[in-house]
Design an enzyme around this catalytic site. Structure first.
Site, PDB file in Angstrom:
ATOM      1  N   TYR A  53      10.470  45.403  65.003  1.00  9.61           N
ATOM      2  CA  TYR A  53      10.694  44.434  65.605  1.00  9.61           C
ATOM      3  C   TYR A  53      10.602  42.811  65.388  1.00  9.61           C
ATOM      4  O   TYR A  53      11.181  42.545  65.655  1.00  9.61           O
ATOM      5  CB  TYR A  53      10.028  44.448  67.439  1.00  9.61           C
ATOM      6  CG  TYR A  53      10.244  45.889  68.033  1.00  9.61           C
ATOM      7  CD1 TYR A  53       9.217  47.698  67.552  1.00  9.61           C
ATOM      8  CD2 TYR A  53      11.206  46.177  68.877  1.00  9.61           C
ATOM      9  CE1 TYR A  53       9.779  48.630  68.243  1.00  9.61           C
ATOM     10  CE2 TYR A  53      11.431  47.554  69.221  1.00  9.61           C
ATOM     11  CZ  TYR A  53      10.703  48.441  69.191  1.00  9.61           C
ATOM     12  OH  TYR A  53      11.507  50.012  69.660  1.00  9.61           O
ATOM     13  N   ARG A  70      14.151  43.205  63.651  1.00  6.32           N
ATOM     14  CA  ARG A  70      15.651  42.838  65.107  1.00  6.32           C
ATOM     15  C   ARG A  70      15.165  41.538  66.213  1.00  6.32           C
ATOM     16  O   ARG A  70      16.439  41.082  66.785  1.00  6.32           O
ATOM     17  CB  ARG A  70      14.857  43.695  66.395  1.00  6.32           C
ATOM     18  CG  ARG A  70      15.600  44.912  65.233  1.00  6.32           C
ATOM     19  CD  ARG A  70      15.013  46.423  65.788  1.00  6.32           C
ATOM     20  NE  ARG A  70      16.260  46.605  67.097  1.00  6.32           N
ATOM     21  CZ  ARG A  70      16.410  46.780  68.471  1.00  6.32           C
ATOM     22  NH1 ARG A  70      14.949  47.124  68.276  1.00  6.32           N
ATOM     23  NH2 ARG A  70      17.178  46.433  69.759  1.00  6.32           N
ATOM     24  N   ASN A 114      20.008  46.203  76.461  1.00  8.20           N
ATOM     25  CA  ASN A 114      19.649  45.634  75.333  1.00  8.20           C
ATOM     26  C   ASN A 114      18.482  44.632  75.416  1.00  8.20           C
ATOM     27  O   ASN A 114      18.296  43.823  76.158  1.00  8.20           O
ATOM     28  CB  ASN A 114      21.327  44.678  74.954  1.00  8.20           C
ATOM     29  CG  ASN A 114      22.007  45.205  74.886  1.00  8.20           C
ATOM     30  OD1 ASN A 114      22.035  46.378  74.657  1.00  8.20           O
ATOM     31  ND2 ASN A 114      23.390  44.738  74.996  1.00  8.20           N
ATOM     32  N   HIS A 150      15.109  47.995  79.560  1.00  5.90           N
ATOM     33  CA  HIS A 150      14.444  48.114  78.090  1.00  5.90           C
ATOM     34  C   HIS A 150      13.242  46.818  78.214  1.00  5.90           C
ATOM     35  O   HIS A 150      13.108  46.717  76.961  1.00  5.90           O
ATOM     36  CB  HIS A 150      15.261  48.363  77.425  1.00  5.90           C
ATOM     37  CG  HIS A 150      16.129  50.129  77.832  1.00  5.90           C
ATOM     38  ND1 HIS A 150      17.238  50.805  76.920  1.00  5.90           N
ATOM     39  CD2 HIS A 150      15.440  50.366  78.787  1.00  5.90           C
ATOM     40  CE1 HIS A 150      17.056  51.569  77.662  1.00  5.90           C
ATOM     41  NE2 HIS A 150      16.610  51.665  78.562  1.00  5.90           N
ATOM     42  N   CYS A 170      -4.131  39.152  72.210  1.00  7.11           N
ATOM     43  CA  CYS A 170      -4.097  39.037  73.121  1.00  7.11           C
ATOM     44  C   CYS A 170      -4.401  37.393  74.027  1.00  7.11           C
ATOM     45  O   CYS A 170      -6.084  37.292  74.200  1.00  7.11           O
ATOM     46  CB  CYS A 170      -4.102  40.205  74.564  1.00  7.11           C
ATOM     47  SG  CYS A 170      -3.812  39.303  76.189  1.00  7.11           S
ATOM     48  N   THR A 189      27.752  51.349  76.014  1.00  4.54           N
ATOM     49  CA  THR A 189      26.720  51.639  76.100  1.00  4.54           C
ATOM     50  C   THR A 189      27.249  53.403  76.182  1.00  4.54           C
ATOM     51  O   THR A 189      28.466  54.084  76.494  1.00  4.54           O
ATOM     52  CB  THR A 189      26.565  51.848  77.233  1.00  4.54           C
ATOM     53  OG1 THR A 189      24.633  53.130  77.066  1.00  4.54           O
ATOM     54  CG2 THR A 189      26.928  51.992  78.746  1.00  4.54           C
ATOM     55  N   SER A 190      26.468  54.738  74.684  1.00  9.98           N
ATOM     56  CA  SER A 190      26.830  55.601  74.603  1.00  9.98           C
ATOM     57  C   SER A 190      26.653  56.424  75.942  1.00  9.98           C
ATOM     58  O   SER A 190      27.062  57.579  75.992  1.00  9.98           O
ATOM     59  CB  SER A 190      26.460  56.265  73.316  1.00  9.98           C
ATOM     60  OG  SER A 190      24.244  56.340  73.328  1.00  9.98           O
ATOM     61  N   GLU A 220      34.794  54.009  72.255  1.00  6.79           N
ATOM     62  CA  GLU A 220      35.401  54.824  72.645  1.00  6.79           C
ATOM     63  C   GLU A 220      35.004  55.694  73.778  1.00  6.79           C
ATOM     64  O   GLU A 220      33.439  55.109  74.510  1.00  6.79           O
ATOM     65  CB  GLU A 220      35.206  55.666  71.227  1.00  6.79           C
ATOM     66  CG  GLU A 220      33.257  55.805  70.522  1.00  6.79           C
ATOM     67  CD  GLU A 220      33.016  56.184  69.288  1.00  6.79           C
ATOM     68  OE1 GLU A 220      33.464  56.110  68.694  1.00  6.79           O
ATOM     69  OE2 GLU A 220      31.924  56.357  69.380  1.00  6.79           O
TER      70      GLU A 220
HETATM   71  N1  APR Z   1      32.920  47.511  71.157  1.00  5.35           N
HETATM   72  C1  APR Z   1      32.113  47.792  72.268  1.00  5.35           C
HETATM   73  N2  APR Z   1      31.784  48.932  72.499  1.00  5.35           N
HETATM   74  C2  APR Z   1      31.236  49.508  70.724  1.00  5.35           C
HETATM   75  C3  APR Z   1      31.366  48.477  70.200  1.00  5.35           C
HETATM   76  C4  APR Z   1      32.343  47.119  70.181  1.00  5.35           C
HETATM   77  N3  APR Z   1      32.279  45.951  69.021  1.00  5.35           N
HETATM   78  N4  APR Z   1      30.482  48.740  69.018  1.00  5.35           N
HETATM   79  C5  APR Z   1      30.196  49.878  69.540  1.00  5.35           C
HETATM   80  N5  APR Z   1      30.685  50.288  70.645  1.00  5.35           N
HETATM   81  C6  APR Z   1      29.446  51.351  71.652  1.00  5.35           C
HETATM   82  C7  APR Z   1      30.088  52.518  70.710  1.00  5.35           C
HETATM   83  O1  APR Z   1      30.952  53.332  70.822  1.00  5.35           O
HETATM   84  C8  APR Z   1      28.444  53.142  72.130  1.00  5.35           C
HETATM   85  O2  APR Z   1      29.088  54.096  72.819  1.00  5.35           O
HETATM   86  O3  APR Z   1      28.532  50.879  71.758  1.00  5.35           O
HETATM   87  C9  APR Z   1      28.014  51.874  71.486  1.00  5.35           C
HETATM   88  C10 APR Z   1      26.783  51.679  72.114  1.00  5.35           C
HETATM   89  O4  APR Z   1      25.789  52.782  71.969  1.00  5.35           O
HETATM   90  P1  APR Z   1      24.267  53.150  71.471  1.00  5.35           P
HETATM   91  O5  APR Z   1      24.191  53.136  70.002  1.00  5.35           O
HETATM   92  O6  APR Z   1      23.384  54.885  71.387  1.00  5.35           O
HETATM   93  O7  APR Z   1      23.494  51.701  72.291  1.00  5.35           O
HETATM   94  P2  APR Z   1      22.387  52.340  74.228  1.00  5.35           P
HETATM   95  O8  APR Z   1      24.082  52.648  74.734  1.00  5.35           O
HETATM   96  O9  APR Z   1      22.741  50.580  74.540  1.00  5.35           O
HETATM   97  O10 APR Z   1      21.737  52.957  73.684  1.00  5.35           O
HETATM   98  C11 APR Z   1      20.543  52.987  74.947  1.00  5.35           C
HETATM   99  O11 APR Z   1      19.143  53.308  73.530  1.00  5.35           O
HETATM  100  O12 APR Z   1      17.756  53.688  71.722  1.00  5.35           O
HETATM  101  C12 APR Z   1      17.791  53.883  72.910  1.00  5.35           C
HETATM  102  O13 APR Z   1      16.425  51.821  74.267  1.00  5.35           O
HETATM  103  C13 APR Z   1      18.012  52.115  73.021  1.00  5.35           C
HETATM  104  O14 APR Z   1      18.617  50.905  74.439  1.00  5.35           O
HETATM  105  C14 APR Z   1      18.664  51.777  74.584  1.00  5.35           C
HETATM  106  C15 APR Z   1      19.296  53.094  74.179  1.00  5.35           C
END
Ligand code: APR
Length: 232
Positions: free
Chosen positions: A53, A56, A89, A106, A133, A173-174, A200
């Site tokens: 962390y 990051r 995020n 989160h 703390c 988000t995926s 995608e």
């Molecule tokens: N523009 C738009 N979308 C994008 C871009 C971009 N430039 N680059 C990547 N992506 C998309 C990818 O296609 C994917 O679907 O963003 C998504 C990222 O997915 P993840 O990496 O799974 O991130 P997220 O969905 O935020 O994960 C959710 O999982 O690990 C935990 O706590 C963590 O908050 C996170 C949660």
């Protein structure tokens, strides 16, 4: 006027240089979730987790908001109705782009939490095991980030917003992590129009009434421009 609820994920910060989790070369291909993003991993090796962390936190502090973050702030400012931004995020790029009252379900890299007394305070750039703390003195400081197996923050408020949404958008988000991946179903059940803006198709793309694919820094400003043009 229409209430808009927006959910964002790591993809909206990708073009600001912050890695996503599940893309090629993403964070979960470099680290094991169970080692760096679970309470058990923290108990087992707090140094490894703090180092993950710290890296990051420092990278996020140096990152700049991109056109997508700025477009959502403009929508919040110029849309006649309420615009609520819920983010998965832990960076502060929405706020840096001008957004207000962002709901961090989160947690946030900028926050520290006491695992003993729940006290919260601004995290220093780097944290180390045994960090005391400021409230109870226990050497139990941790990042104020929600780990797997823990309950996301502000869920009651989020479900209340979804129940009253007229328009729900998921951006970058995926759709692989719950409860966030099911927000589209909550909003649709409340009668909202739903749109996915992503590089995608996500795992829950079929739950959306409308989809737009491309980089967030292009498709989000286009989408916001259309909405504001419609609002007149
Ligand atoms: N523009 C738009 N979308 C994008 C871009 C971009 N430039 N680059 C990547 N992506 C998309 C990818 O296609 C994917 O679907 O963003 C998504 C990222 O997915 P993840 O990496 O799974 O991130 P997220 O969905 O935020 O994960 C959710 O999982 O690990 C935990 O706590 C963590 O908050 C996170 C949660």
């Amino acid at each position: 006027m229409e209430k808009i609820v927006i959910l964002t994920g790591a993809g909206i910060s990708a073009e600001s240089g912050l890695g996503t989790f599940r893309d090629e070369g993403g964070l979960w291909s470099q680290h094991r979730i169970e080692d760096v993003a679970t309470p058990q991993g923290f108990a087992r090796n707090p140094r490894l987790v703090h180092d993950f962390y710290n890296a990051r936190r420092i990278q996020a502090a140096a990152a700049r908001p991109n056109a997508a973050h700025q477009a959502l702030a403009r929508l919040q400012r110029d849309w006649p109705g309420e615009v609520v931004i819920v983010t998965q995020n832990v960076d502060a790029l929405h706020e840096a782009g001008g957004a207000r009252d962002v709901i961090h379900m989160h947690g946030e890299l900028a926050g520290a939490l006491c695992a003993r007394c729940d006290h919260r305070w601004p995290a220093p750039p780097e944290m180390a095991p045994g960090h005391p703390c400021p409230a109870c003195g226990a050497p139990a400081a941790r990042p104020d980030v929600v780990w797997f197996g823990e309950i996301p923050y502000h869920m009651e408020a989020i479900f209340d917003h979804l129940a009253r949404a007229d328009l729900f958008a998921a951006i970058g988000t995926s759709g692989q992590v719950y409860p966030a991946a099911a927000f589209v179903q909550e909003a649709a059940a409340a009668g909202a129009h739903t749109i996915e803006l992503n590089l995608e198709p996500s795992a829950v793309v079929s739950d959306f009434a409308e989809t737009r694919f491309g980089p967030a820094s292009r498709i989000v400003p286009d989408w916001v421009g259309e909405l504001l043009g419609r609002a007149g």
